[in-house]
Design an enzyme around this catalytic site. Sequence first.
Site, mmCIF file in Angstrom:
data_model
loop_
_atom_site.group_PDB
_atom_site.id
_atom_site.type_symbol
_atom_site.label_atom_id
_atom_site.label_comp_id
_atom_site.label_asym_id
_atom_site.label_seq_id
_atom_site.Cartn_x
_atom_site.Cartn_y
_atom_site.Cartn_z
ATOM 1 N N CYS A 322 -8.264 4.729 -11.805
ATOM 2 C CA CYS A 322 -8.183 3.289 -12.054
ATOM 3 C C CYS A 322 -9.607 2.828 -12.350
ATOM 4 C CB CYS A 322 -7.548 2.560 -10.884
ATOM 5 S SG CYS A 322 -8.218 2.963 -9.248
ATOM 6 N N GLY A 325 -11.346 3.979 -8.377
ATOM 7 C CA GLY A 325 -10.653 5.179 -7.936
ATOM 8 C C GLY A 325 -10.392 5.237 -6.450
ATOM 9 N N TRP A 326 -10.291 4.074 -5.792
ATOM 10 C CA TRP A 326 -10.025 4.123 -4.356
ATOM 11 C C TRP A 326 -8.903 3.186 -3.915
ATOM 12 C CZ3 TRP A 326 -15.773 2.689 -3.148
ATOM 13 C CH2 TRP A 326 -16.049 1.372 -3.534
ATOM 14 N N ASP A 327 -8.102 2.659 -4.863
ATOM 15 C CA ASP A 327 -6.920 1.860 -4.523
ATOM 16 C C ASP A 327 -5.676 2.418 -5.218
ATOM 17 O OD1 ASP A 327 -7.893 -0.297 -2.768
ATOM 18 O OD2 ASP A 327 -9.091 -0.892 -4.485
ATOM 19 N N ARG A 328 -5.539 2.128 -6.496
ATOM 20 C CA ARG A 328 -4.383 2.632 -7.244
ATOM 21 C C ARG A 328 -4.405 4.152 -7.365
ATOM 22 N NH1 ARG A 328 -5.494 -1.593 -12.047
ATOM 23 N NH2 ARG A 328 -7.584 -1.304 -11.171
ATOM 24 N N ARG A 374 -9.507 -4.569 2.506
ATOM 25 C CA ARG A 374 -8.168 -4.859 1.989
ATOM 26 C C ARG A 374 -7.305 -5.553 3.041
ATOM 27 N NH1 ARG A 374 -11.159 -4.063 -1.672
ATOM 28 N NH2 ARG A 374 -10.968 -2.363 -3.193
#
Length: 582
Positions: A322, A325-328, A374
Amino acid sequence: MAGARGCPQAGSGERALAELLLEFSRAQYRAKDGGGGGGAGSTAKVERIEKRCLELFGRDYCYSLIQNVNGEICGHYPRQIVFLEYESTDRDRNMFESTVQVSKLQDLISRSKMARCRGRFVCPVILYKGKHVCRSATLAGWGELYGRTGYNYIFSGGSDDPWADTEDLSEEDSAFRNADSQLFDKVRGHDIKLLRYLSVRYICDLMVENKKVKFGLNVTSSEKVDKAQRYADFTLLSIPYPGCEFFKEYKDRDYRAEGLIFNWKQDYVDAPLSIPVSLTRSLNIDWREYQSWDLVQQTQNYLKLLISLINGDDDSGLLVHCISGWDRTPLFVALLRLSLWADGLIHASLEPAEILYLTVAYDWFLFGHMLVDRLSKGEEIFFFCFNFLKHITSEEFSAVTLQRRKSLLPGFTVEEICMLKQRDRGSTTSLSSDFSLVLESSPGASGSFTSEVVELMPAGTQTQAAWRKSRTSSPQTVLWSRTPQSEDRLPYQEAKSSSSSSSNHSDTFLRVGSSPLEVPKPRLVPVAGRESRLEEVRSAFLATYSSTIGLKAVPSSPAGALGGLLEQFARGVGLRGSSSTL
């Protein structure tokens, strides 16, 4: 370390997961801080988490370790990055023949890390059928290359937005732009070499933007808008998926994803879905309707696509990314890992509690997901990942089923094929004849991304040809092969056949595992087993998550109501008490 399997006491799995979630919810993982960032006690907990991950990987795989002890390679990647080499057995645990060119890989990683945002380089995390599933951030822009720390501080603010990208300079800066072009050629060239070394062909971009924009400036870039088309030899898939901010709405709807549809008309959304036609035929999905899908259907269909790609007949791996590179990215990496595990195709010796621990710890925590941030914003994409398992228990998400469907004529269901076989019994024409799929206007070659790419082409007798990959004078036409000829193999396959001698070992890499002479066969799991395995993982997660991080009823919910998800806890997980205890 990769061998003996222990027999944990009852409840130890729950306690370990609880400790992991509590540490995860306390601070973001940072390799340079010893992983914990909160004193000796926290560091010791992180070390236990890291050690446990290595043990779980070692149950089924031989691997090398890429040392990142102080975050020298990447500040938010694991201090010990696992490079899976091949599946292993219980024999000869102390013998390990490496299949990688260690010095070459080390050099490629060091050179390529600047090509991607926050230095989050292309990193293999899943090994399936000898192919790597990799993760990374998107491509870095000019700002990060020239001023990593300053731009990160000013423009990202710790959020999911990396550096300023000022590739779009004014006309008077043409000379400066030319210098930039040479820099991008060099840096992205190293990134491409790493992709080729890992035999990656498919690049799946989850960004809803072509370039991220913040404060009126372009932030980051992506392969699909690389001006020089450096990534034209890869198959690029633009599969836009809502960012972590969208999951605030998921929480506000009592954690119900059904009926939750992303607003694709927002100004910043400019990346349409684009998938080569040949990759869609076996899935029976009308991709033209993607903007009308709710969050459940969109996630399901994207997961089907990823499973289909990695389950292909070629030797090609895939990259998922994404922005940072640390959520989706961990969302789909975790779902892919758990789905393949549920089929008995990877991590075959791990129990539900163990694969859950590995997925939470490695795919999410150790790769730097900002859970604290988050949670404070109500963007519960992490929770969504494991609660979503209830939506992928059926056989339509099984890699075994998808592989079986790919052997059928495109556009026909299993039932229709059976009817045709019965009707044409005795005919001299075989329905199992080979056929070819023609890919036209490949986004990886043309750089043009439109939704028209995914329109299905009718299958007729004119498409019945040998399955082979061949390049013509036009880069937009590709024929895919079921059994590629040796002369047609990708030029970067040599990495898989090469092995490094003991003299080629580097201190940066540690090897753990057994002899490669015997490879275990995957343990195929029936559909009922797949469903029960995923449900067990989900139930274990819900129970531990509710007792550690906790879930709160949405303020707008009716008085006294638990909300949809909290009722699921009470009924399905067996928790009792008021919502305040959940």
